[in-house]
Design a protein around this motif. Structure first.
Motif, PDB file in Angstrom:
ATOM      1  N   SER A  53       2.331 -11.345   3.469  1.00 50.11           N
ATOM      2  CA  SER A  53       1.308 -10.508   3.597  1.00 50.11           C
ATOM      3  C   SER A  53       1.260  -9.330   4.292  1.00 50.11           C
TER       4      SER A  53
ATOM      5  N   GLU B 169      -3.466  -0.805  -4.024  1.00 51.55           N
ATOM      6  CA  GLU B 169      -3.983  -1.897  -2.748  1.00 51.55           C
ATOM      7  C   GLU B 169      -3.813  -1.642  -1.242  1.00 51.55           C
ATOM      8  N   SER B 170      -2.116  -1.300  -1.043  1.00 49.72           N
ATOM      9  CA  SER B 170      -1.931  -1.215  -0.493  1.00 49.72           C
ATOM     10  C   SER B 170      -2.518  -0.314   1.000  1.00 49.72           C
TER      11      SER B 170
ATOM     12  N   LYS C  60      -0.770  -3.008  -6.930  1.00 52.09           N
ATOM     13  CA  LYS C  60      -0.333  -3.308  -5.488  1.00 52.09           C
ATOM     14  C   LYS C  60      -0.137  -2.234  -3.728  1.00 52.09           C
TER      15      LYS C  60
ATOM     16  N   GLY D 106       0.283   3.828  -0.496  1.00 51.00           N
ATOM     17  CA  GLY D 106       1.397   3.455  -1.408  1.00 51.00           C
ATOM     18  C   GLY D 106       2.243   4.495  -0.983  1.00 51.00           C
TER      19      GLY D 106
ATOM     20  N   ASP E  42       4.207  -1.958  -0.846  1.00 47.31           N
ATOM     21  CA  ASP E  42       3.961  -0.619   0.763  1.00 47.31           C
ATOM     22  C   ASP E  42       4.797   0.548  -0.073  1.00 47.31           C
TER      23      ASP E  42
ATOM     24  N   ARG F 135       5.111  -5.166   5.783  1.00 46.31           N
ATOM     25  CA  ARG F 135       5.348  -3.587   5.144  1.00 46.31           C
ATOM     26  C   ARG F 135       6.330  -4.164   3.724  1.00 46.31           C
TER      27      ARG F 135
ATOM     28  N   ARG G 156       2.446  -7.653  -1.396  1.00 44.46           N
ATOM     29  CA  ARG G 156       2.259  -6.288  -1.883  1.00 44.46           C
ATOM     30  C   ARG G 156       3.671  -5.564  -1.915  1.00 44.46           C
TER      31      ARG G 156
ATOM     32  N   TYR H 251      10.707  -2.317   7.666  1.00 43.99           N
ATOM     33  CA  TYR H 251      10.132  -3.090   6.426  1.00 43.99           C
ATOM     34  C   TYR H 251      10.361  -3.824   5.306  1.00 43.99           C
TER      35      TYR H 251
END
Length: 249
Positions: A5, A124-125, A121, A128, A77, A8, A75, A32
């Motif tokens: 988590s 929450e990042s 998600k 995003g 991104d 990225r 997660r 990533y």
């Protein structure tokens, strides 16, 4: 499957070939952890092994498949909505309803399913990014292309509407609308007819998948306050979906 988590995470749909595959490589090079999704899991796994990512089977037209794909991600991104395509090239009077259903399910409802599932998600990042690959067909109509152009118009309106609905949330949205890109696109459109698919690109220098992937990589590297709303990109030889300058000989 275990994804930290702390990584990225970028999700790329339709990643087994073409623009999706090239985009996965580009985002992996930017640091990533790329989760690639498509129906052809053998191709996906080879790509994931190459880039140090994760391959998960995904059919964006199937609700259960989308749920299974999205719920295991700790997660997200970046989401690249790349799954899509065309089937057939027929006038309205000869429209194949099965082709229309496939195009709308894949381009429009597929984008809706995966985006809706991952929105929490992405928010929450804290930063995003949603990139939706539409087409110049999202801006123009052309003869015999109404099934695809209508689906791409609808997909684009979905994405553009979300831009306003998420205003104030930490999510950026970019629509990338390519013109002629030489991938498996035309081969799928013409049901595996290689000769007909090749004829689409005769006499022009088309874009290639890496051209679009580099643009997506640029978008993903912008700072959080910069939103690139729309990017239309076509070969120099193309002025509209069905208007080309072709050389002969």
């Amino acid at each position: 499957m275990s994804i930290s988590s702390d990584s990225r995470i970028a999700v790329v749909t339709g990643a087994s070939s073409g623009i999706g595959e090239a985009t996965a490589r580009t985002l992996a090079a930017q640091g990533y952890h790329v989760v690639v999704g498509a129906r052809r899991l053998d191709r996906l796994q080879a790509l994931a092994d190459e880039i140090g990512g994760t391959a998960l089977e995904l059919d964006v037209t199937d609700e259960d498949s989308v749920t299974a794909f999205t719920t295991v991600l700790p997660r997200v991104d970046v989401l690249v909505n790349n799954a899509g395509g065309a089937k057939g090239l027929a006038p309205v009077a000869e429209a194949d309803l099965d082709d229309w259903r496939w195009m709308w399910e894949t381009n429009v409802l597929g984008t809706l399913r995966i985006t809706k599932a991952l929105l929490p998600k992405l928010i929450e990042s804290g930063d995003g990014l949603i990139v939706t690959v539409t087409s110049v067909a999202a801006f123009h109509a052309y003869d015999n292309g109404s099934g695809y152009t209508s689906a791409k118009h609808a997909q684009a309106v979905l994405h553009r509407t979300l831009r306003g609905e998420l205003l104030g949330q930490p999510v950026r949205l970019t629509e990338i609308a390519p013109g002629a890109v030489e991938t498996e696109f035309s081969l799928v459109r013409f049901a595996g007819d290689q000769e007909r698919a090749d004829s689409v690109y005769e006499g022009i220098t088309p874009l290639v998948a890496q051209d679009i992937a580099e643009i997506i990589g640029f978008v993903a590297s912008r700072p959080a306050h910069v939103n690139l709303d729309q990017i239309i990109v076509a070969p120099r030889d193309q002025a509209a979906p069905s208007r080309f300058h072709r050389t002969t000989g």
